[in-house]
Design a protein around this motif. Structure first.
Motif, PDB file in Angstrom:
ATOM      1  N   LEU A 248       6.001 -13.018  14.748  1.00 57.47           N
ATOM      2  CA  LEU A 248       4.563 -12.752  14.573  1.00 57.47           C
ATOM      3  C   LEU A 248       4.384 -11.487  13.739  1.00 57.47           C
ATOM      4  CD1 LEU A 248       3.263 -13.431  18.213  1.00 57.47           C
ATOM      5  CD2 LEU A 248       2.884 -14.868  16.196  1.00 57.47           C
ATOM      6  N   LEU A 249       3.492 -11.572  12.766  1.00 60.88           N
ATOM      7  CA  LEU A 249       3.133 -10.419  11.947  1.00 60.88           C
ATOM      8  C   LEU A 249       1.699 -10.077  12.314  1.00 60.88           C
ATOM      9  CD1 LEU A 249       4.150  -8.643   9.527  1.00 60.88           C
ATOM     10  CD2 LEU A 249       3.057 -10.305   8.020  1.00 60.88           C
ATOM     11  N   ARG A 250       1.524  -8.935  12.982  1.00 58.88           N
ATOM     12  CA  ARG A 250       0.178  -8.601  13.455  1.00 58.88           C
ATOM     13  C   ARG A 250      -0.574  -7.765  12.421  1.00 58.88           C
ATOM     14  NH1 ARG A 250      -2.223  -4.049  17.350  1.00 58.88           N
ATOM     15  NH2 ARG A 250      -4.017  -5.166  18.165  1.00 58.88           N
ATOM     16  N   LEU A 251      -1.708  -8.295  12.005  1.00 61.73           N
ATOM     17  CA  LEU A 251      -2.584  -7.573  11.089  1.00 61.73           C
ATOM     18  C   LEU A 251      -3.847  -7.209  11.841  1.00 61.73           C
ATOM     19  CD1 LEU A 251      -2.173 -10.072   8.118  1.00 61.73           C
ATOM     20  CD2 LEU A 251      -0.910  -7.959   8.473  1.00 61.73           C
ATOM     21  N   CYS A 252      -4.695  -6.399  11.232  1.00 58.59           N
ATOM     22  CA  CYS A 252      -6.023  -6.166  11.779  1.00 58.59           C
ATOM     23  C   CYS A 252      -6.956  -5.920  10.607  1.00 58.59           C
ATOM     24  CB  CYS A 252      -6.039  -5.016  12.771  1.00 58.59           C
ATOM     25  SG  CYS A 252      -5.840  -3.429  11.981  1.00 58.59           S
ATOM     26  N   THR A 253      -8.251  -5.922  10.862  1.00 56.23           N
ATOM     27  CA  THR A 253      -9.240  -5.841   9.786  1.00 56.23           C
ATOM     28  C   THR A 253      -8.950  -4.696   8.822  1.00 56.23           C
ATOM     29  OG1 THR A 253     -10.890  -6.821  11.205  1.00 56.23           O
ATOM     30  CG2 THR A 253     -11.715  -5.591   9.320  1.00 56.23           C
ATOM     31  N   ARG A 254      -8.644  -3.509   9.351  1.00 57.50           N
ATOM     32  CA  ARG A 254      -8.474  -2.339   8.484  1.00 57.50           C
ATOM     33  C   ARG A 254      -7.180  -2.372   7.686  1.00 57.50           C
ATOM     34  NH1 ARG A 254     -13.497  -0.794   7.590  1.00 57.50           N
ATOM     35  NH2 ARG A 254     -14.580  -0.239   9.516  1.00 57.50           N
ATOM     36  N   VAL A 255      -6.221  -3.179   8.110  1.00 56.59           N
ATOM     37  CA  VAL A 255      -4.996  -3.345   7.316  1.00 56.59           C
ATOM     38  C   VAL A 255      -5.180  -4.516   6.347  1.00 56.59           C
ATOM     39  CG1 VAL A 255      -2.567  -4.019   7.441  1.00 56.59           C
ATOM     40  CG2 VAL A 255      -3.457  -2.270   8.991  1.00 56.59           C
ATOM     41  N   SER A 256      -5.727  -5.610   6.843  1.00 58.66           N
ATOM     42  CA  SER A 256      -5.925  -6.803   6.012  1.00 58.66           C
ATOM     43  C   SER A 256      -6.871  -6.534   4.853  1.00 58.66           C
ATOM     44  CB  SER A 256      -6.516  -7.939   6.866  1.00 58.66           C
ATOM     45  OG  SER A 256      -5.534  -8.484   7.702  1.00 58.66           O
ATOM     46  N   HIS A 257      -7.942  -5.797   5.121  1.00 56.24           N
ATOM     47  CA  HIS A 257      -9.009  -5.637   4.137  1.00 56.24           C
ATOM     48  C   HIS A 257      -9.069  -4.233   3.538  1.00 56.24           C
ATOM     49  CE1 HIS A 257     -11.295  -9.421   5.603  1.00 56.24           C
ATOM     50  NE2 HIS A 257     -10.262  -9.687   4.858  1.00 56.24           N
ATOM     51  N   SER A 258      -7.950  -3.505   3.617  1.00 55.30           N
ATOM     52  CA  SER A 258      -7.853  -2.241   2.893  1.00 55.30           C
ATOM     53  C   SER A 258      -6.864  -2.419   1.750  1.00 55.30           C
ATOM     54  CB  SER A 258      -7.370  -1.119   3.807  1.00 55.30           C
ATOM     55  OG  SER A 258      -8.367  -0.821   4.762  1.00 55.30           O
ATOM     56  N   GLN A 259      -7.160  -1.760   0.647  1.00 55.82           N
ATOM     57  CA  GLN A 259      -6.234  -1.765  -0.475  1.00 55.82           C
ATOM     58  C   GLN A 259      -5.488  -0.443  -0.505  1.00 55.82           C
ATOM     59  OE1 GLN A 259      -8.167  -2.887  -4.246  1.00 55.82           O
ATOM     60  NE2 GLN A 259      -9.956  -3.454  -3.049  1.00 55.82           N
ATOM     61  N   SER A 260      -4.169  -0.531  -0.692  1.00 57.10           N
ATOM     62  CA  SER A 260      -3.402   0.678  -0.984  1.00 57.10           C
ATOM     63  C   SER A 260      -2.270   0.287  -1.914  1.00 57.10           C
ATOM     64  CB  SER A 260      -2.906   1.347   0.308  1.00 57.10           C
ATOM     65  OG  SER A 260      -2.165   0.457   1.091  1.00 57.10           O
ATOM     66  N   LEU A 261      -1.478   1.271  -2.336  1.00 56.35           N
ATOM     67  CA  LEU A 261      -0.526   1.045  -3.422  1.00 56.35           C
ATOM     68  C   LEU A 261       0.729   0.320  -2.945  1.00 56.35           C
ATOM     69  CD1 LEU A 261      -1.007   4.496  -5.152  1.00 56.35           C
ATOM     70  CD2 LEU A 261      -1.810   2.273  -5.968  1.00 56.35           C
ATOM     71  N   VAL A 262       1.166  -0.646  -3.745  1.00 55.15           N
ATOM     72  CA  VAL A 262       2.327  -1.469  -3.413  1.00 55.15           C
ATOM     73  C   VAL A 262       3.177  -1.651  -4.667  1.00 55.15           C
ATOM     74  CG1 VAL A 262       3.113  -3.725  -2.574  1.00 55.15           C
ATOM     75  CG2 VAL A 262       0.964  -2.775  -1.718  1.00 55.15           C
ATOM     76  N   GLU A 263       4.485  -1.619  -4.465  1.00 54.02           N
ATOM     77  CA  GLU A 263       5.402  -1.956  -5.546  1.00 54.02           C
ATOM     78  C   GLU A 263       6.149  -3.226  -5.155  1.00 54.02           C
ATOM     79  OE1 GLU A 263       7.381   1.314  -7.182  1.00 54.02           O
ATOM     80  OE2 GLU A 263       7.919   0.097  -8.932  1.00 54.02           O
ATOM     81  N   THR A 264       6.086  -4.236  -5.987  1.00 51.58           N
ATOM     82  CA  THR A 264       6.739  -5.514  -5.667  1.00 51.58           C
ATOM     83  C   THR A 264       8.035  -5.641  -6.446  1.00 51.58           C
ATOM     84  OG1 THR A 264       5.473  -6.651  -7.367  1.00 51.58           O
ATOM     85  CG2 THR A 264       4.547  -6.659  -5.161  1.00 51.58           C
ATOM     86  N   THR A 265       8.916  -6.549  -5.953  1.00 49.59           N
ATOM     87  CA  THR A 265      10.254  -6.625  -6.555  1.00 49.59           C
ATOM     88  C   THR A 265      10.560  -7.962  -7.222  1.00 49.59           C
ATOM     89  OG1 THR A 265      11.082  -7.292  -4.393  1.00 49.59           O
ATOM     90  CG2 THR A 265      11.290  -4.959  -4.983  1.00 49.59           C
ATOM     91  N   GLY A 266       9.774  -8.994  -6.950  1.00 50.52           N
ATOM     92  CA  GLY A 266      10.083 -10.305  -7.531  1.00 50.52           C
ATOM     93  C   GLY A 266      10.717 -11.245  -6.526  1.00 50.52           C
ATOM     94  N   ARG A 267      10.612 -12.527  -6.785  1.00 49.88           N
ATOM     95  CA  ARG A 267      11.017 -13.546  -5.821  1.00 49.88           C
ATOM     96  C   ARG A 267      12.530 -13.709  -5.753  1.00 49.88           C
ATOM     97  NH1 ARG A 267       8.687 -18.118  -3.018  1.00 49.88           N
ATOM     98  NH2 ARG A 267       9.874 -20.064  -3.227  1.00 49.88           N
ATOM     99  N   ALA A 268      13.032 -13.744  -4.539  1.00 54.53           N
ATOM    100  CA  ALA A 268      14.457 -13.973  -4.309  1.00 54.53           C
ATOM    101  C   ALA A 268      14.662 -15.403  -3.825  1.00 54.53           C
ATOM    102  CB  ALA A 268      14.966 -12.990  -3.265  1.00 54.53           C
ATOM    103  N   THR A 269      15.841 -15.918  -4.005  1.00 51.58           N
ATOM    104  CA  THR A 269      16.140 -17.259  -3.510  1.00 51.58           C
ATOM    105  C   THR A 269      16.796 -17.148  -2.141  1.00 51.58           C
ATOM    106  OG1 THR A 269      16.566 -17.875  -5.791  1.00 51.58           O
ATOM    107  CG2 THR A 269      17.239 -19.457  -4.102  1.00 51.58           C
TER     108      THR A 269
END
Lengths: 587, 189
Positions: free
Chosen positions: A155-176
């Protein structure tokens, strides 16, 4: 480069980069964007399921079949999906399987404030709780790894303030991800008593292994403060509020894996500080665990059980530990009570005409979950109850039995198209099967409206907007045993009135399908806005009874806001003095 | 740098999400840590909506509390009054003068308060009131009211105009760029 990203979008990016290939969800604020974002990635399968139980079971099947799978929902959605969850804890998974569940402390868009962490404890499955978008991305990726490594749904627990807040993210690309072909394993996957009995001890043993992980993994970490006076255990948004107030001046144990909870780590942290607080929104889940270890702490003796937290709340409750006392600012305030601005049904909302009709006929209305819940507000005031998805139809059945059949002439259930498919149909089957002269009104606006226009099995389109199987609601109702099924246009008040009178009077179960697409749909063509002929308006306020935001009463008579009005004409039908005209015909 | 707090308030459907996206884009480009918190769902249906934007070296909480906002940008007068208690000492309130009646006013259960700009100033708020709807209409469409208002607000924020315009180009659809640039300019003058 780091990008500003919504928490929900970051969850989707993380799942995608971790190789998720099958997504089945039911929309629900604040969870919806996770699945909408995943649907943008072509090459993986994404879908809206009829309800959360179906979504989770479909995703479980995909995991069994060998691909990483995901299902997303709001907190109350997990109630619906709880049945498969509890037994999946026993079967485990094949390929990784993650369920995101988004809580709504403060009830921005929900009917209750339940705390999903209880599900993780009760079902004995691990739960991760990110505290910002970066962690949403990382935890989403890791949750699929964790699922495979420990053979469990996560289970990944989210809440309104995490789901609907924007902050900075660095992504790495899709792995197999590693290949996980299905292999038949009856003792693992067939949960009849004999097999389940052998699986249960494995579940308990897995929890202890996960607890070992909790002791050492990077999900949980201690941030040592300047002095040892105060130590705070927290997770998720509460962590952000604590850090906002104290920065690095106090010691913090931040928990990212919120089930199972560590023991040695908490004991070590507690013994390193003079006073221990647990700061957690909603229920005392962590606090209960800490107290069960025999450790003295403060928690819900100081912090509230209800509503969401904020930095001011944390500062106020823990003011004794602040370096400088809180100086409450004296912000400007206006003396008088300001009028509230509650959400309202949109101008041209097709539900309005039907609600007006029900109100005029004095009908007791059992309502359901969707935009149309707003029909409970003044001036329509047309709904008597709202409980959960589907409860209007099933509730009406019991209500009529309790009140006696005569009450059927003055009662009805209202339910949207998506909600009807979600769980209204089973209630209708119950009434058709067990008898009762109920009147069920399906408010068919051809979309899942409240959560922001998701397709559903009645719309004829899938999650991508491509043509898909379309349920024939009339045929479906007839097939379950309803003989009286009729369709009305809610923009025509006369038609609605006749249908409501006849069907509530009928001595058998009937269904009225009140059908017109949501006025906000891009495919819906609007008519010219109405205008008021000032000489004809007698200011009787008959048009004001429908609570249309495009209408207002001025000293010189009714006024139509042409930027809002879509020309539905419902107000014109209420005007006895013929004062409202289409601006097009007048021109 | 201490975290700065900006609130964008208005009525659901007025386009405050675009305004916060514009601000977010600008601030990320300037190298700040940024958090933007929105509320989706039921309150969007014509209700009172608020977006929090926070920026600085390191931002923790996604929300802004009473008495903390360095700026409040309000799309509607009554909403400016509703949220003014969130203004920090020395904070600035930039408000559109547009009036949108809430349902209790429409039904006659309540009155829309008179003279709000004056009363806001008397209550101690540093107010810049501006008819952003007129500016947007002058630019070509009332729908650009959000951008016109942000143009006005940009005068108080202190970032160079070209940075604003670059961020604006990034967040609006290409076919509306010209309209929005015009609305922004009319707001800023």
């Amino acid at each position: 480069m780091k990008k500003l990203m919504l928490g929900n979008d970051a969850v989707a990016e993380g799942l995608y980069d971790a190789g998720v290939s099958f997504v089945s969800s039911y929309p629900g604020t604040p969870s919806t964007e996770v699945t909408e974002k995943l649907a943008e990635f072509r090459g993986i399968h994404s879908e809206w399921a009829p309800n959360e139980k179906v979504a989770v079971e479909a995703a479980f099947g995909a995991s069994l079949g060998g691909v990483r799978a995901f299902s997303g929902m709001k907190h109350v959605g997990l109630n619906v999906a709880a049945d498969p969850l509890f037994t999946m804890a026993y079967t485990g998974v094949n390929a990784g399987f993650v369920i995101a569940v988004a809580d709504d402390p403060g009830m921005h868009s929900s009917q209750n404030e339940q705390d999903s962490r209880h599900y993780a404890v009760a079902a004995k499955v691990p739960m991760l709780e990110p505290s910002d978008s970066e962690e949403c991305y990382e935890y989403a990726k890791l949750s699929l790894e964790l699922s495979e490594a420990y053979d469990t749904p996560v289970l990944l627990r989210l809440c309104t303030r995490v789901s609907h807040s924007q902050s900075l993210v660095e992504t790495t690309g899709r792995a197999t991800p590693p290949e996980k072909p299905y292999s038949r394993d009856v003792p693992k996957y067939v949960m009849m008593p004999g097999n389940a009995k052998r699986r249960h001890p494995l579940v308990e043993e897995r929890t202890e292994r996960l607890r070992e992980l909790a002791e050492s993994s990077t999900f949980n970490s201690v941030e040592r403060g300047a002095d040892a006076k105060l130590g705070i255990i927290c997770s998720g948004t509460a962590y952000q509020y604590v850090k906002e107030v104290f920065g690095s001046s106090v010691s913090v144990l931040k928990l990212g894996l919120v089930n199972p909870l560590p023991v040695r780590m908490i004991e070590g942290f507690a013994s390193s500080v003079e006073t221990l607080y647990v700061v957690e929104e909603l229920d005392p889940v962590i606090e209960t665990h800490v107290r069960a270890l025999g450790i003295a702490c403060h928690g819900k003796d100081v912090f509230p059980l209800c509503d969401e937290f904020s930095q001011n709340l944390v500062a106020e409750k823990l003011s004794a530990y602040l370096a400088s006392p809180v100086v409450s600012p004296q912000p400007p305030v206006l003396g008088s009570e300001l009028p509230t601005r509650p959400p309202v049904m949109c101008a041209g909302c097709p539900h309005r005409g039907m609600f007006h009709t029900l109100k005029q006929n004095g009908v007791t209305v059992l309502g359901d979950i969707g935009c149309y819940t707003l029909g409970a507000a003044a001036p329509l005031s047309a709904i008597d109850t709202t409980l959960c998805m589907g409860a209007s139809v099933s509730g009406l059945h019991g209500f009529i039995h309790a009140e006696g059949n005569a009450s059927a002439a003055k009662t009805a259930a209202v339910i949207g198209d998506s909600t009807f498919i979600h769980s209204g149909i089973t209630g209708l089957i119950n009434t058709a099967y067990n008898g009762g002269a109920a009147t069920v009104i399906i408010l068919d606006n051809s979309i899942t409206g409240m959560t922001g226009h998701q397709q559903n099995p009645t719309t004829g389109f899938n999650i991508h907007g491509d043509p898909a199987g379309k349920i024939d609601l009339e045929a479906l109702c007839r097939a379950v045993g309803v003989n009286r099924v009729r369709v009305v246009d809610p923009y025509r008040l006369g038609e609605c009135d006749e249908a409501v009178r006849e069907e509530t009077a009928a001595d058998e179960l009937s269904v009225i399908i009140s059908r017109r697409p949501c006025a906000l749909l891009k495919t819906v063509k609007h008519s010219a806005p109405l205008t008021v002929v000032p000489a004809k308006c007698k200011q009787c306020k008959a048009c004001m009874k429908i609570g249309c935001p495009a209408l207002s009463m001025t000293p010189s008579g009714a006024r139509v806001d042409a930027t809002l009005c879509v020309g539905c004409g419902v107000c014109a039908q209420l005007c006895k003095f013929d004062a409202m005209h289409s601006s097009q015909t007048d021109a | 740098m201490q975290t700065k707090n900006v609130m964008i308030v208005g009525v659901g459907g007025q386009g405050s999400l675009l305004a916060s996206r514009l601000l977010g884009r600008l601030l990320v480009g300037e190298g700040f840590d940024v958090k933007v918190s929105e509320v989706h769902g039921m309150s969007q249906r014509g209700g009172s909506v608020v977006t929090y934007v926070r920026y600085g070296d390191k931002v923790y909480s996604p929300v802004i509390d009473r008495g903390e906002a360095d700026f409040i940008v309000s799309f509607e007068l009554l909403e400016a009054a509703r949220w003014v208690s969130y203004l920090a000492p020395g904070g600035k309130l930039v408000t559109n003068t547009q009036r949108i009646d809430p349902m209790p006013v429409i039904t006659g259960a309540a009155d829309y308060p008179d003279d709000l700009v004056r009363r806001l100033a008397e209550a101690g708020a540093d107010v810049d009131a501006f008819d952003a709807l007129a500016a947007a209409e002058a630019a070509g469409s009332g729908k650009a009211v959000n951008v016109a208002l942000m143009g006005r607000a940009s005068k108080h924020f202190g970032f160079p105009e070209d940075k604003w315009l670059a961020a604006l180009r990034d967040v609006v659809p290409a076919r509306f760029t010209e309209l929005n640039l015009k609305a922004f300019a009319l707001g800023r003058t």
